[in-house]
Design an enzyme around this catalytic site. Structure first.
Site, PDB file in Angstrom:
ATOM      1  N   ASN A   4       5.546   0.023  -7.962  1.00  0.00           N
ATOM      2  CA  ASN A   4       6.635  -0.955  -8.012  1.00  0.00           C
ATOM      3  C   ASN A   4       6.207  -2.271  -8.660  1.00  0.00           C
ATOM      4  O   ASN A   4       6.867  -3.277  -8.537  1.00  0.00           O
ATOM      5  CB  ASN A   4       7.214  -1.172  -6.606  1.00  0.00           C
ATOM      6  N   ARG A  34      10.462 -12.730  -2.760  1.00  0.00           N
ATOM      7  CA  ARG A  34      10.880 -11.380  -2.354  1.00  0.00           C
ATOM      8  C   ARG A  34      12.252 -11.043  -2.957  1.00  0.00           C
ATOM      9  O   ARG A  34      12.506  -9.896  -3.344  1.00  0.00           O
ATOM     10  CB  ARG A  34      10.933 -11.274  -0.829  1.00  0.00           C
ATOM     11  N   THR A  49      11.453  -2.647  -2.315  1.00  0.00           N
ATOM     12  CA  THR A  49      10.187  -1.924  -2.516  1.00  0.00           C
ATOM     13  C   THR A  49      10.353  -0.741  -3.449  1.00  0.00           C
ATOM     14  O   THR A  49       9.527  -0.524  -4.338  1.00  0.00           O
ATOM     15  CB  THR A  49       9.652  -1.435  -1.142  1.00  0.00           C
ATOM     16  N   HIS A  93       3.844  -7.328  -6.058  1.00  0.00           N
ATOM     17  CA  HIS A  93       3.773  -7.505  -4.604  1.00  0.00           C
ATOM     18  C   HIS A  93       4.226  -8.909  -4.253  1.00  0.00           C
ATOM     19  O   HIS A  93       4.028  -9.841  -5.029  1.00  0.00           O
ATOM     20  CB  HIS A  93       2.327  -7.313  -4.130  1.00  0.00           C
ATOM     21  N   TYR A 134      -4.534  -4.027   2.364  1.00  0.00           N
ATOM     22  CA  TYR A 134      -3.401  -3.245   2.864  1.00  0.00           C
ATOM     23  C   TYR A 134      -3.668  -2.663   4.253  1.00  0.00           C
ATOM     24  O   TYR A 134      -3.090  -1.630   4.614  1.00  0.00           O
ATOM     25  CB  TYR A 134      -3.063  -2.128   1.880  1.00  0.00           C
ATOM     26  N   ARG A 137      11.275  -5.694 -10.150  1.00  0.00           N
ATOM     27  CA  ARG A 137      10.963  -4.267  -9.977  1.00  0.00           C
ATOM     28  C   ARG A 137      11.908  -3.374 -10.776  1.00  0.00           C
ATOM     29  O   ARG A 137      11.506  -2.290 -11.222  1.00  0.00           O
ATOM     30  CB  ARG A 137      10.952  -3.906  -8.494  1.00  0.00           C
ATOM     31  N   PHE A 166       1.114   7.295   3.013  1.00  0.00           N
ATOM     32  CA  PHE A 166       0.908   6.967   1.608  1.00  0.00           C
ATOM     33  C   PHE A 166      -0.329   6.096   1.365  1.00  0.00           C
ATOM     34  O   PHE A 166      -0.588   5.694   0.241  1.00  0.00           O
ATOM     35  CB  PHE A 166       2.160   6.279   1.027  1.00  0.00           C
ATOM     36  N   LYS A 180       0.655  -5.686 -10.190  1.00  0.00           N
ATOM     37  CA  LYS A 180      -0.156  -4.503  -9.898  1.00  0.00           C
ATOM     38  C   LYS A 180      -0.614  -3.843 -11.200  1.00  0.00           C
ATOM     39  O   LYS A 180      -0.146  -4.201 -12.286  1.00  0.00           O
ATOM     40  CB  LYS A 180       0.668  -3.552  -9.018  1.00  0.00           C
ATOM     41  N   GLU A 188      -2.961 -13.622   2.754  1.00  0.00           N
ATOM     42  CA  GLU A 188      -3.165 -13.015   1.438  1.00  0.00           C
ATOM     43  C   GLU A 188      -3.686 -14.031   0.416  1.00  0.00           C
ATOM     44  O   GLU A 188      -4.457 -13.675  -0.470  1.00  0.00           O
ATOM     45  CB  GLU A 188      -1.854 -12.376   0.969  1.00  0.00           C
TER      46      GLU A 188
HETATM   47  P1  CMP Z   1       3.941  -3.678  -1.425  1.00  0.00           P
HETATM   48  O1  CMP Z   1       5.108  -4.585  -1.328  1.00  0.00           O
HETATM   49  O2  CMP Z   1       2.750  -4.185  -2.172  1.00  0.00           O
HETATM   50  O3  CMP Z   1       3.474  -3.244   0.048  1.00  0.00           O
HETATM   51  C1  CMP Z   1       2.868  -2.025   0.353  1.00  0.00           C
HETATM   52  C2  CMP Z   1       2.900  -1.070  -0.785  1.00  0.00           C
HETATM   53  O4  CMP Z   1       2.783   0.293  -0.400  1.00  0.00           O
HETATM   54  C3  CMP Z   1       4.237  -1.109  -1.502  1.00  0.00           C
HETATM   55  O5  CMP Z   1       4.391  -2.334  -2.164  1.00  0.00           O
HETATM   56  C4  CMP Z   1       4.142   0.132  -2.360  1.00  0.00           C
HETATM   57  O6  CMP Z   1       3.301  -0.031  -3.502  1.00  0.00           O
HETATM   58  C5  CMP Z   1       3.475   1.076  -1.362  1.00  0.00           C
HETATM   59  N1  CMP Z   1       4.486   1.868  -0.642  1.00  0.00           N
HETATM   60  C6  CMP Z   1       5.415   1.427   0.219  1.00  0.00           C
HETATM   61  N2  CMP Z   1       6.174   2.433   0.663  1.00  0.00           N
HETATM   62  C7  CMP Z   1       5.715   3.546   0.060  1.00  0.00           C
HETATM   63  C8  CMP Z   1       6.087   4.919   0.111  1.00  0.00           C
HETATM   64  N3  CMP Z   1       7.092   5.341   0.890  1.00  0.00           N
HETATM   65  N4  CMP Z   1       5.392   5.775  -0.639  1.00  0.00           N
HETATM   66  C9  CMP Z   1       4.379   5.355  -1.408  1.00  0.00           C
HETATM   67  N5  CMP Z   1       3.978   4.067  -1.498  1.00  0.00           N
HETATM   68  C10 CMP Z   1       4.649   3.185  -0.769  1.00  0.00           C
END
Ligand code: CMP
Length: 147
Positions: A116, A86, A92, A119, A50, A106, A58, A10, A130
């Site tokens: 984070n 993963r 996350t 992905h 997304y 991460r 969010f 990212k 994807e």
């Molecule tokens: P990712 O695994 O790419 O999938 C969805 C993304 O949304 C996640 O990583 C974060 O970047 C974002 N995300 C997930 N949960 C939250 C949260 N509670 N608040 C803000 N961003 C979030």
């Protein structure tokens, strides 16, 4: 059997110069980087990527974050690639990663539950969607490695 997943570094990961460290961790963990492409997503494209999160509180912040700079999308291949990637990236919430998964990616480069730094597809079905999102018909400047 061998499987593919979609990995993405990212904007915070690329801005923080974690590209080579992340790639080293990928290769050390037995993945083959099949293809990669660095792209700047616009808000419309990011919202499509997304789409499953479009009703979350969010979502607007996530779109702003993921379009704040270029991302590096990669197709990774190895046995059990979806689950293994993963596991390597960790939870996350990067704050949780730092305490409970200190060797995860991460933990190395993430900040919180949004920023984070990487992905990973959450299922083989997501991986297929994807991968075609970035490498199917959407995105240009794709680099094919022939190793
Ligand atoms: P990712 O695994 O790419 O999938 C969805 C993304 O949304 C996640 O990583 C974060 O970047 C974002 N995300 C997930 N949960 C939250 C949260 N509670 N608040 C803000 N961003 C979030």
């Amino acid at each position: 059997k061998r499987e593919r997943t979609l990995a993405m570094i990212k904007p915070d990961g690329l801005a923080g110069n974690y590209r080579e460290k992340i790639k080293a961790a990928i290769l050390d963990s037995g993945f083959h980087i099949v293809k990669e492409t660095e792209v700047q997503l616009d808000a419309e494209t990011a919202s499509l990527f997304y789409a499953e999160h479009s009703q979350r509180s969010f979502f607007d912040s996530l779109v702003k974050y993921i379009t704040s700079g270029p991302v590096l999308a990669m197709v990774l291949e190895r046995p059990d690639a979806v689950t293994q990637w993963r596991a390597l990236i960790g939870p996350t919430d990067a704050r949780k990663a730092k305490t409970s998964h200190p060797n995860s990616i991460r933990a190395m480069c993430g900040l919180d539950s949004e920023k984070n730094c990487v992905h990973g597809s959450d299922s083989p079905e997501s991986a297929a969607r994807e991968i075609s999102f970035f490498f199917g018909d959407g995105v240009s400047e794709t680099v094919e490695h022939d190793e």
